[in-house]
Design a protein around this motif. Structure first.
Motif, PDB file in Angstrom:
ATOM      1  N   GLU A   1      -7.197   4.111 -12.043  1.00  0.00           N
ATOM      2  CA  GLU A   1      -6.813   2.747 -11.674  1.00  0.00           C
ATOM      3  C   GLU A   1      -5.691   2.784 -10.637  1.00  0.00           C
ATOM      4  OE1 GLU A   1      -5.561  -1.530 -13.691  1.00  0.00           O
ATOM      5  OE2 GLU A   1      -5.760   0.258 -14.956  1.00  0.00           O
ATOM      6  N   ASN A   2      -5.914   2.125  -9.523  1.00  0.00           N
ATOM      7  CA  ASN A   2      -4.949   2.030  -8.415  1.00  0.00           C
ATOM      8  C   ASN A   2      -4.813   3.323  -7.601  1.00  0.00           C
ATOM      9  OD1 ASN A   2      -4.186  -0.585  -8.170  1.00  0.00           O
ATOM     10  ND2 ASN A   2      -2.132  -0.356  -9.017  1.00  0.00           N
TER      11      ASN A   2
ATOM     12  N   GLU B   1     -12.879   5.913  -6.467  1.00  0.00           N
ATOM     13  CA  GLU B   1     -11.678   5.627  -7.247  1.00  0.00           C
ATOM     14  C   GLU B   1     -11.515   6.724  -8.290  1.00  0.00           C
ATOM     15  OE1 GLU B   1      -9.950   1.558  -8.586  1.00  0.00           O
ATOM     16  OE2 GLU B   1     -11.185   2.270 -10.255  1.00  0.00           O
TER      17      GLU B   1
ATOM     18  N   THR C   1      -7.083   5.723  -5.152  1.00  0.00           N
ATOM     19  CA  THR C   1      -8.362   5.845  -4.450  1.00  0.00           C
ATOM     20  C   THR C   1      -8.358   7.041  -3.510  1.00  0.00           C
ATOM     21  OG1 THR C   1      -8.670   3.442  -4.498  1.00  0.00           O
ATOM     22  CG2 THR C   1      -9.970   4.674  -2.891  1.00  0.00           C
TER      23      THR C   1
ATOM     24  N   LEU D   1       0.829  -1.201   0.000  1.00  0.00           N
ATOM     25  CA  LEU D   1       0.000   0.000   0.000  1.00  0.00           C
ATOM     26  C   LEU D   1       0.864   1.252   0.000  1.00  0.00           C
ATOM     27  CD1 LEU D   1      -3.108   0.495   0.273  1.00  0.00           C
ATOM     28  CD2 LEU D   1      -2.761   0.612   2.747  1.00  0.00           C
TER      29      LEU D   1
ATOM     30  N   CYS E   1      -3.737   5.196  -1.772  1.00  0.00           N
ATOM     31  CA  CYS E   1      -4.865   5.858  -1.106  1.00  0.00           C
ATOM     32  C   CYS E   1      -4.463   7.290  -0.772  1.00  0.00           C
ATOM     33  CB  CYS E   1      -5.239   5.119   0.176  1.00  0.00           C
ATOM     34  SG  CYS E   1      -5.904   3.474  -0.114  1.00  0.00           S
TER      35      CYS E   1
ATOM     36  N   HIS F   1      -1.258   0.011  -5.092  1.00  0.00           N
ATOM     37  CA  HIS F   1      -2.552   0.541  -4.666  1.00  0.00           C
ATOM     38  C   HIS F   1      -2.296   1.778  -3.809  1.00  0.00           C
ATOM     39  CE1 HIS F   1      -6.743   0.779  -3.828  1.00  0.00           C
ATOM     40  NE2 HIS F   1      -6.581   0.602  -2.525  1.00  0.00           N
TER      41      HIS F   1
END
Length: 570
Positions: free
Chosen positions: A93-94, A90, A96, A37, A70, A68
């Motif tokens: 892509e990837n 979202e 968020t 992450l 955030c 991913h």
């Protein structure tokens, strides 16, 4: 730590430099393996046309984040347009957007609380600001649960005001830094890690307690880390790597272990300060917290009390400790000197070093010590000749107090250990040598940092690095190259068995020990034909000298090292 361990990267203000930060992440992952992450605090989007064009490449799918990711919401009015919803969504892509405020719980059970933007100083609150009601809505469902112990991670853009109280000072103007409501939030949520940004500074506060000693049951400690902006010209740290096991999966006794350098909680004060602290919560009817400023910058750390030559006796040739770190728990004769009472005579010694629960070969005050091997004694650390050394000038740097590993050292001990390493680096360089240091925190009870000189004409730093990597692979171990600015504490919490090597360039190689580990691994690599070419000296027990020979070697080293020994300065 088991299979529950997550590898996490956290980043400061990206400010639209998406390709720069993602390229850096790719480099780290190529060297150190995949992370689970990437968490971004502060301002993620930029305000320029170039930043907007770069974002469009990710938004349209022309480019993709390698992990991913955030992110928090806008920290300024100019970037609000990039967030279509306050509830999180979202964005690409990837990538968020977590949302305005809330709690994200991953499949692993990792719990991340977050608050986007800045503290609102007016009503109605601008879109990039949070209000007391936002914070109350975040906190209430958590703390009203009788099983609530805290969250794993807290993400905010603003710093908590006063976080530096009782700890080390940040390089920011503390009069105008942070939000009191964030301080109150951190106090209530008890995060194990709290990340923030937007001050353009890197600051890692000492860990602090979440309980009152002797009055409350022990709780886990919290760590606050502020990160700078990506690619900042001052090259301040903007990426932080760490491993974490979700709180819900941890043994309670492991969770509440207290590191040696833990401090009091910066958000809890007594006496007249308490009244003011009580006003810094986030009651919806309360005045904006910007009304309350206090300068908590503090003077330098005490500790040495006057000149180095005052109030203590410098050890003479006969007052010394010594030996090789591969031997704890294996019997044999031991470590440091018996009577370091001189240290206790200093009128302003800040605190007594940690003491062992039983006999220790390496605590300087221990009667088990071989005094004649000691080369130099500082305030918090000492230098000793390694017993059965790989070379005549193979030494150990050891803490005077009882610490098991580097990651458990108090800040003042770390500082002096770094001074010894720097002094040895200069000493070896003057002799045409580079130094390699390594530590094995496995089947040992007292930290020994082994420092071995290697002649410059024998091999390059790359040769040394390759030798460690190759021999580790041969034994089914994977040495991980730690990112340049990563602190060992970030990836090896206290109690974690590990082996690490530091090269003369500052590069570090790390291995988390799983079950078994060859005790002589560090020596075996350095003794190999590719490096020092002294394979018969791989085991210290095969290199024993007589007491007289050891005394001669340590006296020679003591004399040679004297010009570089800061501990002798008045």
């Amino acid at each position: 730590m088991g299979d529950q361990t997550l590898r996490v990267l956290t980043c400061g203000d990206v400010e639209g430099r998406l390709t720069a930060v993602f390229n850096r992440v790719r480099t780290i992952q190529k060297k150190s393996g995949q992370f689970d992450l990437l968490l971004c605090v502060g301002e993620f989007f930029g305000k320029t046309a170039e930043a907007e064009a770069e974002w469009q490449e990710y938004k349209t799918g022309a480019k993709k984040a390698p992990i991913h990711t955030c992110i928090l919401g806008a920290a300024s009015q100019e970037t609000v347009k990039n967030f279509p919803s306050a509830d999180g969504c979202e964005l690409a892509e990837n990538i968020t957007y977590l949302g305005r405020r809330g709690v994200f719980t991953g499949a692993s059970g990792l719990q991340i609380a977050y608050v986007s933007g800045r503290e609102a100083l007016q009503e109605p609150a601008p879109a990039h600001c949070f209000t007391p009601k936002d914070l109350s809505a975040l906190v209430a469902p958590l703390v009203n649960n009788s099983k609530f112990r805290g969250v794993d991670i807290l993400l905010t853009s603003q710093w908590p005001r006063g976080v530096w109280q009782y700890g080390n000072n940040p390089e920011v103007n503390t009069k105008f830094c942070g939000a009191a409501s964030i301080a109150s939030l951190a106090d209530k949520l008890k995060p194990r890690y709290h990340f923030a940004a937007i001050e353009g500074a890197h600051y890692e506060r000492l860990p602090y307690r979440n309980h009152m000693v002797l009055q409350e049951n022990a709780q886990h400690v919290s760590r606050f880390i502020a990160l700078a902006s990506v690619n900042n010209p001052a090259k301040k740290k903007y990426l932080y790597a760490f491993n974490i096991v979700p709180m819900k999966s941890m043994d309670p006794s492991e969770l509440v272990k207290q590191p040696q350098d833990v401090t009091e909680n910066p958000y809890r004060r007594s006496g007249k300060d308490k009244t003011q602290r009580d006003r810094t919560g986030f009651d919806p009817e309360e005045e904006p917290a910007s009304q309350f400023f206090f300068d908590l910058s503090r003077g330098g750390r005490g500790g040495r009390g006057g000149g180095r030559g005052q109030g203590r006796k410098r050890p003479s040739d006969g007052d010394h400790p010594p030996w090789d770190g591969e031997r704890r728990g294996q019997g044999g004769q031991g470590g440091p000197g018996d009577g370091d009472g001189q240290h206790q005579m200093q009128p302003r010694q800040p605190r007594r070093p940690p003491q062992p629960t039983g006999p220790c070969w390496f605590c300087l005050a221990s009667p088990q010590v071989e005094k004649h091997l000691v080369v130099s004694i500082g305030t918090h650390c000492y230098l000793a000749l390694a017993k059965g050394g790989l070379t005549p000038y193979h030494v150990l740097v050891l803490p005077i107090g009882h610490y098991q590993s580097v990651v458990e050292l108090a800040s003042e001990v770390v500082e002096e250990m770094e001074k010894y390493k720097a002094a040895l680096h200069k000493f070896y360089k003057s002799r045409g040598e580079r130094c390699v240091s390594f530590e094995r925190n496995y089947r040992s009870q007292h930290l020994q940092l082994q420092v071995v000189p290697v002649p410059l004409d024998k091999c390059s730093t790359e040769d040394i690095k390759e030798a460690f990597m190759v021999q580790a692979q041969e034994q089914q171990m994977e040495l991980m190259e730690i990112p340049e600015h990563t602190d060992l504490k970030q990836i090896a919490p206290p109690g974690t068995p590990y082996f690490y090597v530091e090269l003369d360039t500052g590069e570090k190689l790390f291995y988390r020990i799983q079950k078994h580990f060859p005790l002589q691994f560090g020596r075996e690599v350095l003794a190999s034909e590719a490096l020092l070419n002294v394979p018969t000296r791989a085991d210290w027990k095969e290199c024993k000298q007589t007491r007289e020979e050891e005394e001669q070697c340590s006296a020679k080293l003591r004399e040679s090292f004297q010009p570089y020994d800061f501990a002798l300065e008045d």
